[in-house]
Design an enzyme around this catalytic site. Sequence first.
Site, PDB file in Angstrom:
ATOM      1  N   ASP A  49       0.669  -1.422  -0.196  1.00 45.38           N
ATOM      2  CA  ASP A  49      -0.788   0.202   0.141  1.00 45.38           C
ATOM      3  C   ASP A  49       0.586   1.432   0.122  1.00 45.38           C
ATOM      4  OD1 ASP A  49      -2.917  -1.615   0.145  1.00 45.38           O
ATOM      5  OD2 ASP A  49      -2.436  -1.809   2.221  1.00 45.38           O
ATOM      6  N   HIS A  80       3.552  -9.920  11.761  1.00 45.46           N
ATOM      7  CA  HIS A  80       3.317 -11.153  10.476  1.00 45.46           C
ATOM      8  C   HIS A  80       4.359 -11.551  10.220  1.00 45.46           C
ATOM      9  CE1 HIS A  80      -0.061 -13.341   9.762  1.00 45.46           C
ATOM     10  NE2 HIS A  80       0.280 -12.898   8.226  1.00 45.46           N
ATOM     11  N   HIS A  95       6.415 -12.368   6.735  1.00 49.48           N
ATOM     12  CA  HIS A  95       5.769 -11.963   6.101  1.00 49.48           C
ATOM     13  C   HIS A  95       7.454 -11.485   5.111  1.00 49.48           C
ATOM     14  CE1 HIS A  95       5.968  -7.921   7.610  1.00 49.48           C
ATOM     15  NE2 HIS A  95       6.415  -7.618   6.577  1.00 49.48           N
ATOM     16  N   HIS A 121      21.019 -14.455   0.735  1.00 46.64           N
ATOM     17  CA  HIS A 121      22.247 -13.713   0.985  1.00 46.64           C
ATOM     18  C   HIS A 121      21.099 -14.362   2.591  1.00 46.64           C
ATOM     19  CE1 HIS A 121      25.495 -12.383  -1.043  1.00 46.64           C
ATOM     20  NE2 HIS A 121      24.313 -11.557  -2.187  1.00 46.64           N
TER      21      HIS A 121
END
Lengths: 351, 351
Positions: B78, B164, B166, B301
Site C-alpha cells: 500500500d 506478522h 511476511h 544472502h
Amino acid sequence: ATTFLASEHQHIRYNPLQDEWVLVSAHRMKRPWQGQVEPSPLKTVPRHDPHNPLCPGATRANGEVNPHYDGTFLFDNDFPALQPDAPNPGPSDHPLFQAEAARGVCKVICFHPWSDVTLPLMSVPEIRAVVDVWASVMEELGAQYPWVQIFENKGAMMGCSNPHPHCQVWASSFLPDIAQREERSQRAYQSQHREPLLMEYGRQELIRKERLVLTSEHWLVLVPFWAVWPFQTLLLPRRHVRRLPELTPAERDDLASIMKKLLTKYDNLFETSFPYTMGWHGAPTGSEAGANWDHWQLHAHYYPPLLRSATVRKFMVGYEMLAQAQRDLTPEQAAEKLRALPEVHYYLRQK
Amino acid sequence: ATTFLASEHQHIRYNPLQDEWVLVSAHRMKRPWQGQVEPSPLKTVPRHDPHNPLCPGATRANGEVNPHYDGTFLFDNDFPALQPDAPNPGPSDHPLFQAEAARGVCKVICFHPWSDVTLPLMSVPEIRAVVDVWASVMEELGAQYPWVQIFENKGAMMGCSNPHPHCQVWASSFLPDIAQREERSQRAYQSQHREPLLMEYGRQELIRKERLVLTSEHWLVLVPFWAVWPFQTLLLPRRHVRRLPELTPAERDDLASIMKKLLTKYDNLFETSFPYTMGWHGAPTGSEAGANWDHWQLHAHYYPPLLRSATVRKFMVGYEMLAQAQRDLTPEQAAEKLRALPEVHYYLRQK
Ligand SMILES: O=P(O)(O)O[C@H]1O[C@H](CO)[C@@H](O)[C@H](O)[C@H]1O
Ligand SMILES: O=P(O)(O)O[C@H]1O[C@H](CO)[C@@H](O)[C@H](O)[C@H]1O
C-alpha cells in the site's frame, strides 16, 4: 505526459564520488510509521564521572591513568581493531580466497574535559583546537600509513558506547574499500575533465543553490545530489586542499565556526542531540604521499540516521542491503529544511 | 616470526562476488561492550489481530479487505517505493548530476495466516508453499522487469514494522546497484575461468569444510569467506540454477527443509527470534531474460545483525560507513558456532 517532479516521482541518482546509485522515493514519507521507535537519548550525562575511562583523571582498561587534561586529549585505543604488528596471512591458494595483511593503529581523541557537552555546545576556539588535533594526528600517522581515517560516531543509536565527546582515528597499512572507490572515481574524473571532481561539484552547487545548507568564506556544506541518509551532508573547502594539515589558520577557524553552525542546525532539527557518523576523506598518505594526488579534494561526510523525529530513524535494511540504497525525501527537501533552521542551539534558547 | 592465525591476527579479505574488502579483527571480541542494548523483542504477538493489515480478514490502508487466506497471501504494497508509471527526469545537464527513470512494483507476501509464527516454526510443507510463491512472483514480475528483489526484513531491529510473518518483493525497471556489481563480477569470472564464480566457490567450500553450516542433497549453507555480518550466511543450490522458477519440486522441498534447519539454528544461537535481512539474487529477467546469463548462480544472502547476545548487535557505523566493513569474529568461528547448534527449536524444547 506528467511533468517530472523530484519530490513526487521516484527516480534513481548517481553518486560519481563512490560510483553508486540511490533510489529516491519521496512519496514514501506519506506512509505511516509503525516500526521500531528508538529509546530517547540519555537526558543527563554527568559532567565528570571518575569511572568513565574517557574522563580526565580516570583509569583506563589497561591501567593507565588519564592526565587532568583541560582541552583535547589524544591516546591509544585500548581495544584497537588494528595493531601495528599482525603477521601476513601468506599467499592465497585460490582467486576466490584472497586475504592480505592489515596493520595499523587506533587512537581516541577526547574533544573536551566535560562529558556533558557536544561539539555544537562547545565554543569556536574549543572546536578549533579539535581541528588542530585532527590535522596533527593526520600528519603524525600519515607519515607511516597510507590511510588515516578520522571519524566520530555520535549517539547510542550509532553504536557509540561512551557519551563523552570524542572521535576515533584508525590508521591502516591498506587503502580501505571506500577510499579506493573515491580514489578511482576522482582519478578518472580528473583525467577526463582536467580538474578535481569535488572542485567542479562544489562550484556547481554554489551556482545551483538548492542543495546548499551553509556557506562561509572558506567552506560550504551541502546535501549531495546523491545523498543516501535523510539529512546527509558534505563539507567542502572552497580552495583546492588535498589533506587536513594543509588548512591555513584562517580556514581552520572558519571550519570550527561552520561546524558549530551545521551541528547546531542538526540538533535543532528534532530538538535532540543529533546522532551521526562523520569522518574526513583526503588524499592518501604514507610512503606514496609525494605522488600526484591533485585529483583529491579534502571533504567530510556526515551520515545521520534520523528520518522523522528524535526517535524514528531510517533503517538501511532489506532492499537497501540487497539491492540499492533508497531514500524517502529528496536531497533538495532535506537541504531546505536544514537551511531554514536557526543557528542558535535549542538548548540555549530553552535556558 | 609469529605464525598467522586468522582468529588472532587482523587481516583483510576480498569479496569477489561484490568486489569489496572486509577487515577481520577477531581479537576485538575481547573488548567489553558498554554501548546500546536493544529492546527485547515482543514476547507475545497475538495469533490474530483484526487491526493488523497483514492478517486474514483485516482492512488495509487503501480500504481493501484481505481474504480469509489459510496459506500464503500475495498483495500490492500500500506504500510502494516503486510505482509503475513515474515520468522520466529527462536528460542530465552535467556528468555530476545524473538522474534516471525508475519504475516498478512493490508487493508483500504473507507466509502464514497466523501472526505468532515465523518460518522456523512453520512446517516444511508450509515453507515449501512460500518457496512456490517466490518462484511464481519472480516468474510473473520477471516477465516485465529486469530485476525482481525478494527480501525478508525480520525483527523490529531490522526496521520491520509488522510482526506478522511476511516478506516483500520490489521489481524495478533498472538493475539495482548490488545486482550490477554481482553481474560484473560473475561475468568477469566466467570469461576468465570458464565456469560460474559461485559454482566453483560452492565446490571449494565443500572441500574446505570449515565454513560449512549445513548441507543437503540439493543445497549448501555456509558463512562466506568474506562475510561482513557476524553470522552472515550464503545459501546455494548444488546444481547450476540461474533463477528461482527453475528449481525442481525436489529442490524446492529440500530448500524448505534446509531453510527450516538454518533458521532454527539462528533462533537457537541466542534463544531469541533471530532478526535478519535475507533475499534472493539470480540472473536478471525482463526483456533480456533470453540472453546468456550462465555466469549467474542463484543464491540467497542472510544478513543478521546480532553479535554477542539477543540484545547486543553489531553496529556498522563509523569506520564501516566511511572506510571499510569490519567484523569481530572470523567467518570460521561463526560457522563452527552455527554448526554446533541443535536443529530442534529452543521454543519447542522449552514447551
Ligand atoms: O517497507 P517497510 O517494511 O515498512 O520498511 C522497511 O523496509 C524497507 C525496504 O527494505 C526500507 O526502505 C525501510 O527503511 C524499512 O523500514
Ligand atoms: O569502537 P567503538 O566505539 O566501541 O565501536 C563502534 O565503532 C566501531 C568503529 O566504527 C565499530 O566497528 C563498532 O561496531 C561500533 O560499535
